[in-house]
Scaffold this active site. Structure first.
Site, PDB file in Angstrom:
ATOM      1  N   TYR A   1      47.574-110.152  -9.375  1.00 46.90           N
ATOM      2  CA  TYR A   1      46.563-109.798  -8.365  1.00 46.90           C
ATOM      3  C   TYR A   1      45.723-108.591  -8.782  1.00 46.90           C
ATOM      4  O   TYR A   1      46.112-107.812  -9.649  1.00 46.90           O
ATOM      5  CB  TYR A   1      47.250-109.552  -7.013  1.00 46.90           C
ATOM      6  CG  TYR A   1      47.695-110.878  -6.416  1.00 46.90           C
ATOM      7  CD1 TYR A   1      46.948-111.497  -5.430  1.00 46.90           C
ATOM      8  CD2 TYR A   1      48.810-111.534  -6.916  1.00 46.90           C
ATOM      9  CE1 TYR A   1      47.315-112.731  -4.927  1.00 46.90           C
ATOM     10  CE2 TYR A   1      49.192-112.767  -6.423  1.00 46.90           C
ATOM     11  CZ  TYR A   1      48.441-113.363  -5.434  1.00 46.90           C
ATOM     12  OH  TYR A   1      48.792-114.586  -4.948  1.00 46.90           O
TER      13      TYR A   1
ATOM     14  N   GLY B   1      69.266-107.144   2.185  1.00 46.25           N
ATOM     15  CA  GLY B   1      68.483-108.138   2.928  1.00 46.25           C
ATOM     16  C   GLY B   1      69.204-109.472   2.963  1.00 46.25           C
ATOM     17  O   GLY B   1      68.598-110.532   2.793  1.00 46.25           O
TER      18      GLY B   1
ATOM     19  N   PHE C   1      48.989-122.337  -5.771  1.00 45.80           N
ATOM     20  CA  PHE C   1      49.995-121.323  -6.107  1.00 45.80           C
ATOM     21  C   PHE C   1      50.991-121.900  -7.090  1.00 45.80           C
ATOM     22  O   PHE C   1      51.140-123.113  -7.207  1.00 45.80           O
ATOM     23  CB  PHE C   1      50.753-120.855  -4.851  1.00 45.80           C
ATOM     24  CG  PHE C   1      50.565-121.773  -3.677  1.00 45.80           C
ATOM     25  CD1 PHE C   1      51.246-122.962  -3.611  1.00 45.80           C
ATOM     26  CD2 PHE C   1      49.649-121.469  -2.678  1.00 45.80           C
ATOM     27  CE1 PHE C   1      51.051-123.828  -2.566  1.00 45.80           C
ATOM     28  CE2 PHE C   1      49.431-122.352  -1.625  1.00 45.80           C
ATOM     29  CZ  PHE C   1      50.145-123.541  -1.574  1.00 45.80           C
TER      30      PHE C   1
ATOM     31  N   VAL D   1      58.051-119.274  -3.075  1.00 42.52           N
ATOM     32  CA  VAL D   1      59.400-119.834  -3.091  1.00 42.52           C
ATOM     33  C   VAL D   1      59.549-120.900  -2.006  1.00 42.52           C
ATOM     34  O   VAL D   1      59.350-120.626  -0.816  1.00 42.52           O
ATOM     35  CB  VAL D   1      60.456-118.726  -2.890  1.00 42.52           C
ATOM     36  CG1 VAL D   1      61.862-119.310  -3.043  1.00 42.52           C
ATOM     37  CG2 VAL D   1      60.249-117.590  -3.897  1.00 42.52           C
TER      38      VAL D   1
ATOM     39  N   LYS E   1      54.270-105.038  -3.183  1.00 45.64           N
ATOM     40  CA  LYS E   1      55.196-105.478  -4.236  1.00 45.64           C
ATOM     41  C   LYS E   1      54.871-104.780  -5.561  1.00 45.64           C
ATOM     42  O   LYS E   1      55.760-104.392  -6.308  1.00 45.64           O
ATOM     43  CB  LYS E   1      55.145-107.003  -4.402  1.00 45.64           C
ATOM     44  CG  LYS E   1      55.601-107.787  -3.183  1.00 45.64           C
ATOM     45  CD  LYS E   1      57.006-107.420  -2.713  1.00 45.64           C
ATOM     46  CE  LYS E   1      58.121-107.970  -3.559  1.00 45.64           C
ATOM     47  NZ  LYS E   1      59.458-107.607  -3.000  1.00 45.64           N
TER      48      LYS E   1
ATOM     49  N   ILE F   1      65.899-116.045   0.322  1.00 46.21           N
ATOM     50  CA  ILE F   1      66.330-115.974  -1.085  1.00 46.21           C
ATOM     51  C   ILE F   1      67.748-115.412  -1.155  1.00 46.21           C
ATOM     52  O   ILE F   1      68.610-115.945  -1.871  1.00 46.21           O
ATOM     53  CB  ILE F   1      65.353-115.107  -1.910  1.00 46.21           C
ATOM     54  CG1 ILE F   1      63.980-115.790  -1.977  1.00 46.21           C
ATOM     55  CG2 ILE F   1      65.904-114.850  -3.316  1.00 46.21           C
ATOM     56  CD1 ILE F   1      62.891-114.965  -2.646  1.00 46.21           C
ATOM     57  N   ALA F   2      68.010-114.350  -0.389  1.00 47.76           N
ATOM     58  CA  ALA F   2      69.324-113.688  -0.460  1.00 47.76           C
ATOM     59  C   ALA F   2      70.453-114.655  -0.130  1.00 47.76           C
ATOM     60  O   ALA F   2      71.520-114.606  -0.754  1.00 47.76           O
ATOM     61  CB  ALA F   2      69.347-112.495   0.485  1.00 47.76           C
TER      62      ALA F   2
END
Ligand code: NDP
Length: 340
Positions: A130, A8, A221, A189, A161, A13-14
């Protein structure tokens, strides 16, 4: 120096993971659904790094077998970052769960077959915090797991996830024994974007800064800077004690109203666009009927999910930016990119 595959590679993020790996002297290959993204990706990375960056990009889709063996061939490590993260809610939860879970298994199986030393998987705080309903522990740690079957305190994404991370651990503890796995569980993020092609988490900044929400919903969050998510991945790849471990990476919980106040203090020119006052829950629920991206935040209404980042600091030597730094770096980069 190691040879590292980042899946990805086109993602938020990558991109930061790739630049930190290169800065540490590693050789990086990436995957994307289309290898045609290569020139643009290298241009974006080079612009952000301020020097030429050129990584090889191999085509591989989480939904298919093709490409993974070729992408992983010759690699020492795999950082499996790719997973669907849409800004809305899919019609069928399996549209997210299938690529997340089956894609992770495809990557792990190919890594095992290729003799890769360690895989670092990008999971999420969604796999920890969660599905607890009213039973949620006051402080969540890596010992905790989300319950993906409690649909009232989950979205398709949070379920994807949890299910994917569970499948990954089950694989390395069974059929894939011998392959090392480390998992990073980031909260929301933020931090600097490299282009206007945005991850869904940036909506926490673009929505208020572009005048799309009149008042602040009662949500909050944990926030983490993308540069620190990247450094956690790089550390989890090499620190011996990280094998077999998961790591929550986040700063303490913050209400959205506090994020908005940080933006208000920094960006006087956005006063008119930034939301004012509190949005009543019933109104948000009504708006979510028409705005799919709002459905994503319904499980957050009034809920405080507090996490500990003690393990990442202790085992990975992780030293994160503050949440305020992540918010401001993200907001300034969005202004610079002409997004807001
Ligand atoms: P992005 O949307 O920027 O990146 C997601 C990446 O996943 C893209 O590169 C995308 O590739 C790839 N991808 C999606 N579906 C597929 C598929 N079917 N096959 C192959 N690749 C696919 O999001 P982020 O960078 O924010 O997210 C990266 C990871 O971090 C994800 O695993 C996400 O769940 C996780 N995460 C993110 C958080 C956040 O707040 N941003 C918080 C916690 C975890 P393509 O370019 O081809 O679309």
């Amino acid at each position: 120096m190691a040879r590292v595959l980042v899946t990805g590679a086109t993602g938020f993020i990558a991109g930061h993971v790739i630049l930190q790996l290169i800065a540490a002297g590693h050789e990086v290959r990436g995957t994307a659904r289309s290898a045609a993204s290569g020139p643009n990706l290298n241009a974006v990375l080079s612009k952000y790094a301020g020097k030429p960056v050129s990584i090889e990009l191999v085509a591989a889709n989480l939904d298919r077998d093709e490409g993974w063996a070729e992408a992983i061939f010759g690699m020492d490590f795999v950082l499996h970052v790719a997973s669907p993260f849409p800004a809305g809610v899919p019609k069928d939860p399996d549209d997210l769960i299938r690529p997340a879970r089956d894609g992770a298994l495809r990557v792990l199986k190919a890594a095992k077959a290729a003799g890769v030393k360690r895989v670092v998987l990008t999971s999420s705080m969604a796999a920890i915090a969660y599905g607890w309903g009213d039973q949620r522990p006051a402080l969540l740690t890596e010992e905790h797991w989300s319950n993906p079957d409690n649909l009232k305190d989950n979205t398709a994404y949070t379920r994807s996830k949890t299910i994917a991370e569970r499948a990954a651990w089950d694989y390395v503890n069974g059929e894939g024994k011998g392959l090392e796995l480390a998992v990073i569980n980031p909260a929301a993020v933020l931090g600097p974007v490299m282009s206007g092609d945005l991850s869904a988490s940036l909506e926490l900044l673009t929505q208020p800064m572009s005048g799309k929400i009149p008042a602040v919903p009662r949500i909050g969050f944990g926030i983490v800077d993308v540069r620190d998510v990247a450094s956690a991945h790089v550390a989890a790849m090499t620190v011996p004690e990280a094998a077999g471990e998961r790591f929550l990476v986040s700063q303490p919980f913050m209400w959205f109203s506090e994020v908005v106040e940080i933006l208000r203090a920094e960006f006087p020119a956005y006063q008119k666009k930034l939301p004012k006052g509190t949005l009543p829950d019933f109104l948000l629920k009504g708006m979510a009927l028409f705005n799919p991206s709002l459905k994503l935040i319904l499980p957050e209404l009034g809920r405080e999910r507090n996490i500990s980042n003690e393990k990442a600091r202790r085992v990975l030597g992780w030293q994160p930016h503050t949440a305020e730094e992540a918010i401001l770096a993200g907001a300034h980069s969005l202004v610079d990119a002409g997004v807001v």
